[in-house]
Write a protein that holds these residues in place. Structure first.
Motif, PDB file in Angstrom:
ATOM      1  N   GLU A  25      -1.048   1.599   3.913  1.00  0.00           N
ATOM      2  CA  GLU A  25       0.191   0.821   3.983  1.00  0.00           C
ATOM      3  C   GLU A  25       1.281   1.566   4.747  1.00  0.00           C
ATOM      4  OE1 GLU A  25      -1.461   1.527   1.270  1.00  0.00           O
ATOM      5  OE2 GLU A  25      -2.275  -0.412   0.614  1.00  0.00           O
ATOM      6  N   ILE A  26       1.347   2.891   4.554  1.00  0.00           N
ATOM      7  CA  ILE A  26       2.354   3.706   5.242  1.00  0.00           C
ATOM      8  C   ILE A  26       2.050   3.761   6.740  1.00  0.00           C
ATOM      9  CG2 ILE A  26       3.365   6.002   5.476  1.00  0.00           C
ATOM     10  CD1 ILE A  26       4.189   4.577   2.937  1.00  0.00           C
ATOM     11  N   LEU A  27       0.797   3.926   7.081  1.00  0.00           N
ATOM     12  CA  LEU A  27       0.412   4.004   8.493  1.00  0.00           C
ATOM     13  C   LEU A  27       0.656   2.668   9.206  1.00  0.00           C
ATOM     14  CD1 LEU A  27      -2.896   6.074   8.285  1.00  0.00           C
ATOM     15  CD2 LEU A  27      -0.597   6.876   8.851  1.00  0.00           C
ATOM     16  N   VAL A  28       0.367   1.574   8.534  1.00  0.00           N
ATOM     17  CA  VAL A  28       0.640   0.255   9.116  1.00  0.00           C
ATOM     18  C   VAL A  28       2.137   0.088   9.344  1.00  0.00           C
ATOM     19  CG1 VAL A  28       0.579  -2.230   8.698  1.00  0.00           C
ATOM     20  CG2 VAL A  28      -1.418  -0.831   8.156  1.00  0.00           C
ATOM     21  N   HIS A  29       2.936   0.573   8.399  1.00  0.00           N
ATOM     22  CA  HIS A  29       4.395   0.507   8.550  1.00  0.00           C
ATOM     23  C   HIS A  29       4.857   1.339   9.745  1.00  0.00           C
ATOM     24  CE1 HIS A  29       8.553  -0.036   7.398  1.00  0.00           C
ATOM     25  NE2 HIS A  29       8.735   1.280   7.379  1.00  0.00           N
ATOM     26  N   ILE A  30       4.254   2.514   9.938  1.00  0.00           N
ATOM     27  CA  ILE A  30       4.585   3.362  11.087  1.00  0.00           C
ATOM     28  C   ILE A  30       4.257   2.634  12.392  1.00  0.00           C
ATOM     29  CG2 ILE A  30       3.932   5.475  12.322  1.00  0.00           C
ATOM     30  CD1 ILE A  30       3.518   6.786   9.559  1.00  0.00           C
ATOM     31  N   LEU A  31       3.132   1.952  12.431  1.00  0.00           N
ATOM     32  CA  LEU A  31       2.724   1.228  13.636  1.00  0.00           C
ATOM     33  C   LEU A  31       3.721   0.140  14.012  1.00  0.00           C
ATOM     34  CD1 LEU A  31      -1.129   0.764  13.072  1.00  0.00           C
ATOM     35  CD2 LEU A  31       0.009   2.340  14.642  1.00  0.00           C
ATOM     36  N   SER A  32       4.413  -0.409  13.034  1.00  0.00           N
ATOM     37  CA  SER A  32       5.348  -1.501  13.307  1.00  0.00           C
ATOM     38  C   SER A  32       6.537  -1.053  14.153  1.00  0.00           C
ATOM     39  CB  SER A  32       5.853  -2.112  12.002  1.00  0.00           C
ATOM     40  OG  SER A  32       6.678  -1.195  11.308  1.00  0.00           O
ATOM     41  N   PHE A  33       6.757   0.264  14.260  1.00  0.00           N
ATOM     42  CA  PHE A  33       7.862   0.783  15.068  1.00  0.00           C
ATOM     43  C   PHE A  33       7.451   1.035  16.519  1.00  0.00           C
ATOM     44  CE2 PHE A  33       9.015   1.921  10.728  1.00  0.00           C
ATOM     45  CZ  PHE A  33      10.328   1.496  10.670  1.00  0.00           C
ATOM     46  N   LEU A  34       6.170   0.892  16.812  1.00  0.00           N
ATOM     47  CA  LEU A  34       5.675   1.121  18.169  1.00  0.00           C
ATOM     48  C   LEU A  34       5.653  -0.180  18.958  1.00  0.00           C
ATOM     49  CD1 LEU A  34       2.551   3.375  17.451  1.00  0.00           C
ATOM     50  CD2 LEU A  34       4.809   4.128  18.216  1.00  0.00           C
ATOM     51  N   PRO A  35       5.793  -0.110  20.302  1.00  0.00           N
ATOM     52  CA  PRO A  35       5.503  -1.290  21.118  1.00  0.00           C
ATOM     53  C   PRO A  35       4.094  -1.763  20.815  1.00  0.00           C
ATOM     54  CG  PRO A  35       6.539   0.426  22.452  1.00  0.00           C
ATOM     55  CD  PRO A  35       6.226   1.049  21.117  1.00  0.00           C
ATOM     56  N   ILE A  36       3.870  -3.059  20.829  1.00  0.00           N
ATOM     57  CA  ILE A  36       2.603  -3.631  20.398  1.00  0.00           C
ATOM     58  C   ILE A  36       1.413  -3.063  21.176  1.00  0.00           C
ATOM     59  CG2 ILE A  36       2.835  -5.619  21.944  1.00  0.00           C
ATOM     60  CD1 ILE A  36       1.337  -5.735  18.400  1.00  0.00           C
ATOM     61  N   LEU A  37       1.593  -2.790  22.478  1.00  0.00           N
ATOM     62  CA  LEU A  37       0.498  -2.236  23.273  1.00  0.00           C
ATOM     63  C   LEU A  37       0.123  -0.849  22.779  1.00  0.00           C
ATOM     64  CD1 LEU A  37      -1.397  -2.600  25.691  1.00  0.00           C
ATOM     65  CD2 LEU A  37       0.397  -1.660  27.160  1.00  0.00           C
ATOM     66  N   ASP A  38       1.116  -0.012  22.464  1.00  0.00           N
ATOM     67  CA  ASP A  38       0.847   1.335  21.955  1.00  0.00           C
ATOM     68  C   ASP A  38       0.217   1.274  20.561  1.00  0.00           C
ATOM     69  OD1 ASP A  38       1.875   2.439  24.234  1.00  0.00           O
ATOM     70  OD2 ASP A  38       3.877   2.747  23.411  1.00  0.00           O
ATOM     71  N   ASN A  50      -8.672   0.391  12.959  1.00  0.00           N
ATOM     72  CA  ASN A  50      -8.234  -0.994  13.142  1.00  0.00           C
ATOM     73  C   ASN A  50      -7.034  -1.370  12.273  1.00  0.00           C
ATOM     74  OD1 ASN A  50     -10.146  -1.820  15.111  1.00  0.00           O
ATOM     75  ND2 ASN A  50     -11.712  -1.931  13.512  1.00  0.00           N
ATOM     76  N   LEU A  51      -6.273  -0.373  11.848  1.00  0.00           N
ATOM     77  CA  LEU A  51      -5.115  -0.668  10.994  1.00  0.00           C
ATOM     78  C   LEU A  51      -4.085  -1.553  11.704  1.00  0.00           C
ATOM     79  CD1 LEU A  51      -4.424   2.707   9.136  1.00  0.00           C
ATOM     80  CD2 LEU A  51      -5.407   0.601   8.217  1.00  0.00           C
ATOM     81  N   TRP A  52      -4.073  -1.495  13.044  1.00  0.00           N
ATOM     82  CA  TRP A  52      -3.098  -2.311  13.777  1.00  0.00           C
ATOM     83  C   TRP A  52      -3.321  -3.800  13.507  1.00  0.00           C
ATOM     84  CZ3 TRP A  52      -4.541  -6.115  17.111  1.00  0.00           C
ATOM     85  CH2 TRP A  52      -5.856  -6.087  17.591  1.00  0.00           C
ATOM     86  N   THR A  53      -4.510  -4.182  13.116  1.00  0.00           N
ATOM     87  CA  THR A  53      -4.794  -5.603  12.858  1.00  0.00           C
ATOM     88  C   THR A  53      -4.116  -6.101  11.588  1.00  0.00           C
ATOM     89  OG1 THR A  53      -6.830  -5.098  11.626  1.00  0.00           O
ATOM     90  CG2 THR A  53      -7.028  -5.424  14.009  1.00  0.00           C
ATOM     91  N   MET A  54      -3.521  -5.180  10.823  1.00  0.00           N
ATOM     92  CA  MET A  54      -2.834  -5.551   9.584  1.00  0.00           C
ATOM     93  C   MET A  54      -1.320  -5.548   9.734  1.00  0.00           C
ATOM     94  SD  MET A  54      -5.333  -6.179   7.618  1.00  0.00           S
ATOM     95  CE  MET A  54      -4.434  -6.385   6.090  1.00  0.00           C
TER      96      MET A  54
END
Length: 334
Positions: A25-38, A50-54
Protein backbone atom coordinates in the motif's frame (compact mmCIF):
# COMPACT_ATOMS: atom_id res chain seq x y z
CA UNK A 1 37.44 -3.19 -0.62
CA UNK A 2 38.08 -0.01 1.34
CA UNK A 3 36.10 0.86 4.45
CA UNK A 4 34.63 3.80 2.49
CA UNK A 5 33.33 1.49 -0.25
CA UNK A 6 32.06 -0.97 2.33
CA UNK A 7 30.08 1.85 3.98
CA UNK A 8 28.54 2.83 0.67
CA UNK A 9 27.60 -0.77 -0.10
CA UNK A 10 26.11 -1.17 3.36
CA UNK A 11 23.91 1.92 2.94
CA UNK A 12 22.80 0.70 -0.48
CA UNK A 13 21.93 -2.68 1.00
CA UNK A 14 20.00 -1.04 3.86
CA UNK A 15 18.00 1.07 1.38
CA UNK A 16 17.05 -2.03 -0.62
CA UNK A 17 16.14 -3.85 2.56
CA UNK A 18 13.91 -1.02 3.73
CA UNK A 19 12.23 -0.90 0.31
CA UNK A 20 11.58 -4.63 0.33
CA UNK A 21 10.04 -4.41 3.79
CA UNK A 22 7.55 -1.66 2.87
CA UNK A 23 3.92 -2.75 2.55
CA UNK A 24 2.44 -2.77 -0.95
CA UNK A 25 0.00 0.00 0.00
CA UNK A 26 2.87 2.38 0.81
CA UNK A 27 4.68 1.62 -2.45
CA UNK A 28 1.50 2.14 -4.48
CA UNK A 29 1.06 5.49 -2.72
CA UNK A 30 4.65 6.44 -3.63
CA UNK A 31 3.96 5.58 -7.27
CA UNK A 32 1.04 8.02 -7.32
CA UNK A 33 3.53 10.91 -7.08
CA UNK A 34 5.34 9.87 -10.27
CA UNK A 35 4.36 10.75 -13.84
CA UNK A 36 2.29 7.84 -15.11
CA UNK A 37 4.96 6.77 -17.64
CA UNK A 38 7.63 6.57 -14.91
CA UNK A 39 5.23 4.71 -12.60
CA UNK A 40 4.66 2.05 -15.25
CA UNK A 41 8.40 1.75 -15.87
CA UNK A 42 8.91 0.62 -12.26
CA UNK A 43 7.73 -2.78 -13.48
CA UNK A 44 11.44 -3.43 -14.13
CA UNK A 45 12.17 -3.08 -10.38
CA UNK A 46 11.58 -6.45 -8.72
CA UNK A 47 9.99 -5.11 -5.53
CA UNK A 48 7.54 -2.91 -7.43
CA UNK A 49 6.65 -5.42 -10.12
CA UNK A 50 3.02 -4.86 -11.20
CA UNK A 51 2.09 -2.64 -8.26
CA UNK A 52 1.48 0.23 -10.69
CA UNK A 53 -1.68 -1.59 -11.81
CA UNK A 54 -3.18 -0.83 -8.39
CA UNK A 55 -2.67 2.95 -8.52
CA UNK A 56 -5.77 4.93 -7.55
CA UNK A 57 -4.63 8.09 -9.37
CA UNK A 58 -4.34 7.99 -13.17
CA UNK A 59 -2.98 11.15 -14.76
CA UNK A 60 -2.71 11.18 -18.56
CA UNK A 61 -1.25 14.39 -19.98
CA UNK A 62 0.02 13.98 -23.51
CA UNK A 63 2.48 16.89 -23.23
CA UNK A 64 4.15 15.09 -20.31
CA UNK A 65 4.34 11.92 -22.39
CA UNK A 66 5.87 13.80 -25.35
CA UNK A 67 8.73 15.34 -23.34
CA UNK A 68 12.00 14.93 -25.22
CA UNK A 69 13.65 13.31 -22.20
CA UNK A 70 11.32 10.33 -22.49
CA UNK A 71 12.60 9.32 -25.92
CA UNK A 72 15.97 8.26 -27.40
CA UNK A 73 18.13 11.19 -28.46
CA UNK A 74 15.30 13.58 -27.53
CA UNK A 75 13.80 13.28 -31.02
CA UNK A 76 10.02 13.10 -31.26
CA UNK A 77 8.07 12.02 -34.31
CA UNK A 78 4.56 13.15 -33.32
CA UNK A 79 2.83 10.89 -35.84
CA UNK A 80 4.45 7.92 -34.14
CA UNK A 81 4.28 9.22 -30.59
CA UNK A 82 0.57 10.05 -30.75
CA UNK A 83 -0.07 6.43 -31.64
CA UNK A 84 2.25 5.40 -28.79
CA UNK A 85 0.38 7.65 -26.34
CA UNK A 86 -3.10 6.39 -27.23
CA UNK A 87 -1.87 2.79 -27.13
CA UNK A 88 -0.14 3.44 -23.81
CA UNK A 89 -3.33 4.81 -22.26
CA UNK A 90 -5.40 1.88 -23.55
CA UNK A 91 -2.90 -0.65 -22.20
CA UNK A 92 -2.72 1.02 -18.78
CA UNK A 93 -6.50 0.93 -18.45
CA UNK A 94 -6.71 -2.64 -19.74
CA UNK A 95 -4.14 -3.85 -17.18
CA UNK A 96 -5.43 -1.73 -14.29
CA UNK A 97 -6.60 -3.94 -11.43
CA UNK A 98 -7.94 -1.38 -8.98
CA UNK A 99 -11.60 -1.69 -8.08
CA UNK A 100 -11.93 2.08 -7.82
CA UNK A 101 -10.07 5.21 -8.97
CA UNK A 102 -9.74 8.28 -6.76
CA UNK A 103 -8.53 10.66 -9.47
CA UNK A 104 -8.55 10.55 -13.26
CA UNK A 105 -6.96 13.28 -15.41
CA UNK A 106 -7.02 13.49 -19.20
CA UNK A 107 -5.32 16.40 -20.99
CA UNK A 108 -5.02 16.34 -24.78
CA UNK A 109 -2.86 19.24 -25.87
CA UNK A 110 -3.77 19.50 -29.56
CA UNK A 111 -6.66 17.28 -30.59
CA UNK A 112 -6.13 17.95 -34.29
CA UNK A 113 -2.88 15.99 -34.22
CA UNK A 114 -4.68 12.83 -33.18
CA UNK A 115 -7.07 11.70 -35.86
CA UNK A 116 -8.69 13.09 -38.98
CA UNK A 117 -11.82 11.20 -38.03
CA UNK A 118 -13.56 13.26 -35.32
CA UNK A 119 -16.00 10.45 -34.61
CA UNK A 120 -13.16 8.06 -33.81
CA UNK A 121 -11.54 10.58 -31.45
CA UNK A 122 -14.83 11.29 -29.68
CA UNK A 123 -15.35 7.55 -29.19
CA UNK A 124 -11.81 7.23 -27.80
CA UNK A 125 -12.22 10.13 -25.34
CA UNK A 126 -15.63 8.95 -24.17
CA UNK A 127 -14.34 5.42 -23.61
CA UNK A 128 -11.65 6.78 -21.26
CA UNK A 129 -14.21 8.86 -19.36
CA UNK A 130 -16.53 5.86 -19.01
CA UNK A 131 -13.66 3.80 -17.62
CA UNK A 132 -13.18 6.39 -14.87
CA UNK A 133 -16.89 6.64 -14.10
CA UNK A 134 -17.22 2.84 -13.99
CA UNK A 135 -14.40 2.82 -11.42
CA UNK A 136 -16.38 5.23 -9.21
CA UNK A 137 -13.89 8.06 -9.73
CA UNK A 138 -14.03 10.85 -7.14
CA UNK A 139 -12.03 13.54 -8.96
CA UNK A 140 -12.34 13.88 -12.74
CA UNK A 141 -10.43 16.42 -14.83
CA UNK A 142 -10.94 16.60 -18.59
CA UNK A 143 -9.17 19.13 -20.81
CA UNK A 144 -9.53 18.64 -24.55
CA UNK A 145 -7.08 21.36 -25.48
CA UNK A 146 -4.27 23.04 -23.60
CA UNK A 147 -4.41 26.73 -22.71
CA UNK A 148 -0.87 27.60 -23.67
CA UNK A 149 0.64 30.18 -26.00
CA UNK A 150 0.55 27.84 -28.98
CA UNK A 151 -3.19 27.23 -29.03
CA UNK A 152 -6.32 29.31 -29.41
CA UNK A 153 -7.62 29.55 -25.85
CA UNK A 154 -11.07 30.52 -27.15
CA UNK A 155 -11.51 27.18 -28.90
CA UNK A 156 -14.00 24.63 -27.63
CA UNK A 157 -13.88 21.04 -28.80
CA UNK A 158 -17.25 20.46 -30.46
CA UNK A 159 -18.18 17.18 -28.81
CA UNK A 160 -20.81 16.23 -26.25
CA UNK A 161 -19.48 14.80 -23.02
CA UNK A 162 -21.03 11.46 -22.08
CA UNK A 163 -24.15 11.50 -19.92
CA UNK A 164 -22.56 9.13 -17.37
CA UNK A 165 -20.46 11.99 -15.95
CA UNK A 166 -23.55 13.90 -14.87
CA UNK A 167 -25.27 10.99 -13.12
CA UNK A 168 -22.30 9.86 -11.04
CA UNK A 169 -23.01 9.64 -7.32
CA UNK A 170 -19.30 9.30 -6.53
CA UNK A 171 -17.83 12.43 -8.14
CA UNK A 172 -16.64 14.97 -5.58
CA UNK A 173 -14.71 17.24 -7.97
CA UNK A 174 -15.27 17.85 -11.68
CA UNK A 175 -13.00 20.08 -13.81
CA UNK A 176 -13.81 20.59 -17.48
CA UNK A 177 -11.91 22.71 -20.00
CA UNK A 178 -12.49 23.25 -23.73
CA UNK A 179 -15.54 20.98 -23.80
CA UNK A 180 -19.21 21.23 -24.72
CA UNK A 181 -22.18 20.33 -22.52
CA UNK A 182 -25.59 19.90 -24.10
CA UNK A 183 -28.53 17.52 -24.44
CA UNK A 184 -28.30 16.23 -20.87
CA UNK A 185 -31.42 14.27 -19.95
CA UNK A 186 -30.65 14.08 -16.25
CA UNK A 187 -28.15 15.63 -13.85
CA UNK A 188 -27.77 13.85 -10.52
CA UNK A 189 -24.41 14.46 -8.87
CA UNK A 190 -25.35 14.29 -5.23
CA UNK A 191 -21.76 14.16 -3.92
CA UNK A 192 -20.21 16.86 -6.12
CA UNK A 193 -18.64 19.63 -4.03
CA UNK A 194 -16.41 21.40 -6.57
CA UNK A 195 -17.21 22.24 -10.20
CA UNK A 196 -14.83 24.10 -12.54
CA UNK A 197 -15.79 25.14 -16.09
CA UNK A 198 -13.18 26.87 -18.28
CA UNK A 199 -13.80 27.63 -21.96
CA UNK A 200 -16.83 25.36 -21.81
CA UNK A 201 -19.81 25.72 -24.13
CA UNK A 202 -23.10 25.44 -22.22
CA UNK A 203 -26.49 27.13 -22.60
CA UNK A 204 -28.64 28.78 -19.90
CA UNK A 205 -31.11 25.90 -19.53
CA UNK A 206 -28.40 23.27 -19.38
CA UNK A 207 -26.37 25.24 -16.81
CA UNK A 208 -29.41 25.66 -14.56
CA UNK A 209 -30.05 21.92 -14.83
CA UNK A 210 -26.44 21.22 -13.77
CA UNK A 211 -26.61 23.54 -10.75
CA UNK A 212 -29.95 22.15 -9.59
CA UNK A 213 -28.57 18.61 -9.98
CA UNK A 214 -25.64 19.31 -7.62
CA UNK A 215 -27.27 19.95 -4.20
CA UNK A 216 -23.97 19.57 -2.29
CA UNK A 217 -21.98 22.01 -4.47
CA UNK A 218 -19.70 24.20 -2.33
CA UNK A 219 -17.22 25.68 -4.83
CA UNK A 220 -17.88 26.88 -8.37
CA UNK A 221 -15.35 28.21 -10.90
CA UNK A 222 -16.66 29.79 -14.13
CA UNK A 223 -14.20 31.21 -16.66
CA UNK A 224 -14.91 32.14 -20.28
CA UNK A 225 -18.07 30.07 -20.53
CA UNK A 226 -19.55 30.25 -24.05
CA UNK A 227 -23.20 30.51 -25.18
CA UNK A 228 -24.38 31.30 -21.64
CA UNK A 229 -25.86 34.81 -21.92
CA UNK A 230 -27.12 35.04 -18.34
CA UNK A 231 -25.36 33.47 -15.39
CA UNK A 232 -28.01 32.72 -12.78
CA UNK A 233 -26.63 30.98 -9.72
CA UNK A 234 -29.16 29.95 -7.11
CA UNK A 235 -27.33 27.44 -4.97
CA UNK A 236 -27.85 27.42 -1.20
CA UNK A 237 -24.66 25.53 -0.27
CA UNK A 238 -22.07 27.34 -2.39
CA UNK A 239 -19.37 28.86 -0.20
CA UNK A 240 -16.80 29.93 -2.81
CA UNK A 241 -17.46 31.45 -6.23
CA UNK A 242 -14.83 32.33 -8.84
CA UNK A 243 -16.31 34.23 -11.79
CA UNK A 244 -14.71 35.56 -14.93
CA UNK A 245 -17.75 36.68 -16.82
CA UNK A 246 -18.95 38.98 -19.57
CA UNK A 247 -22.75 39.19 -19.35
CA UNK A 248 -25.66 39.34 -16.90
CA UNK A 249 -24.86 37.71 -13.59
CA UNK A 250 -27.49 36.99 -10.92
CA UNK A 251 -26.34 35.64 -7.57
CA UNK A 252 -28.62 34.05 -5.01
CA UNK A 253 -26.21 32.24 -2.69
CA UNK A 254 -27.10 32.77 1.00
CA UNK A 255 -24.09 30.80 2.30
CA UNK A 256 -21.49 32.30 -0.04
CA UNK A 257 -18.37 33.34 1.90
CA UNK A 258 -15.67 33.99 -0.73
CA UNK A 259 -16.27 35.77 -4.04
CA UNK A 260 -13.62 36.26 -6.74
CA UNK A 261 -14.96 38.32 -9.62
CA UNK A 262 -13.53 39.57 -12.91
CA UNK A 263 -15.93 41.33 -15.25
CA UNK A 264 -14.61 41.55 -18.79
CA UNK A 265 -16.80 44.15 -20.50
CA UNK A 266 -17.81 47.59 -19.28
CA UNK A 267 -20.92 47.70 -21.48
CA UNK A 268 -22.33 44.16 -21.25
CA UNK A 269 -21.41 43.04 -17.74
CA UNK A 270 -24.29 43.53 -15.35
CA UNK A 271 -23.93 42.16 -11.84
CA UNK A 272 -27.17 41.64 -9.97
CA UNK A 273 -26.76 40.47 -6.40
CA UNK A 274 -29.97 39.00 -5.10
CA UNK A 275 -28.87 37.37 -1.89
CA UNK A 276 -25.28 36.99 -0.62
CA UNK A 277 -25.54 38.02 3.05
CA UNK A 278 -22.71 35.77 4.29
CA UNK A 279 -19.88 37.01 2.03
CA UNK A 280 -16.82 37.92 4.11
CA UNK A 281 -14.01 38.01 1.49
CA UNK A 282 -14.09 39.50 -1.99
CA UNK A 283 -11.32 39.66 -4.59
CA UNK A 284 -12.04 42.13 -7.40
CA UNK A 285 -9.99 41.77 -10.58
CA UNK A 286 -12.25 43.91 -12.74
CA UNK A 287 -11.69 47.50 -13.85
CA UNK A 288 -15.41 47.80 -14.65
CA UNK A 289 -18.35 48.48 -12.33
CA UNK A 290 -16.13 48.51 -9.25
CA UNK A 291 -18.31 50.89 -7.24
CA UNK A 292 -21.41 48.90 -8.22
CA UNK A 293 -19.81 45.67 -7.03
CA UNK A 294 -18.52 47.08 -3.76
CA UNK A 295 -21.83 48.77 -2.97
CA UNK A 296 -23.56 45.38 -3.00
CA UNK A 297 -21.29 43.53 -0.54
CA UNK A 298 -22.20 45.12 2.75
CA UNK A 299 -21.02 42.36 5.12
CA UNK A 300 -17.53 41.95 3.72
CA UNK A 301 -14.56 41.93 6.11
CA UNK A 302 -11.77 41.88 3.50
CA UNK A 303 -11.75 43.28 -0.03
CA UNK A 304 -8.75 42.54 -2.26
CA UNK A 305 -8.05 44.41 -5.48
CA UNK A 306 -5.78 43.38 -8.31
CA UNK A 307 -3.37 46.09 -9.46
CA UNK A 308 -5.59 46.99 -12.42
CA UNK A 309 -8.73 47.30 -10.32
CA UNK A 310 -6.96 49.34 -7.65
CA UNK A 311 -5.56 51.73 -10.26
CA UNK A 312 -9.00 52.10 -11.80
CA UNK A 313 -10.40 53.18 -8.44
CA UNK A 314 -7.82 55.93 -8.11
CA UNK A 315 -8.37 57.05 -11.70
CA UNK A 316 -12.10 57.20 -11.25
CA UNK A 317 -11.76 59.16 -8.06
CA UNK A 318 -14.10 56.88 -6.15
CA UNK A 319 -14.87 58.22 -2.66
CA UNK A 320 -16.24 56.27 0.25
CA UNK A 321 -17.71 57.52 3.50
CA UNK A 322 -15.68 57.24 6.71
CA UNK A 323 -17.94 54.51 8.08
CA UNK A 324 -17.68 52.59 4.81
CA UNK A 325 -13.88 52.66 4.83
CA UNK A 326 -13.82 51.47 8.43
CA UNK A 327 -15.97 48.48 7.51
CA UNK A 328 -13.47 47.21 4.91
CA UNK A 329 -9.81 46.24 4.80
CA UNK A 330 -8.24 46.98 1.43
CA UNK A 331 -5.33 44.82 0.34
CA UNK A 332 -3.63 45.26 -3.01
CA UNK A 333 -2.60 41.97 -4.63
CA UNK A 334 -0.35 41.33 -7.59
Amino acid sequence: MTSKNMGFTSKKHDARYRLSEMPDEILVHILSFLPILDAVRTVSIRRFGNLWTMMSSLDFKDYEFFKAGNWPYGIIDFDIQIHCFTSFVRNVLMLHKGISVDKFVLHLNDIYMYDDDDKSLITYINSLIRFAIDRQVKELEIQIDDTNELCDTNEVYDSDLPQCIFTSQFLVMLKLAHCEIECLNTVQMGSLRKLSLTYVKVGNEMFEKIISGCPSLQELVMRHVHVLDELRITAPNIEKLDLEYFSRCVLDCPNLKILNIHLISSTESILQVVNIPSVCKVHIQSTFQIDEIVSKICTVEVVKFSDGAFSAIKLQGVKYSTNYVEAFTYRVTA
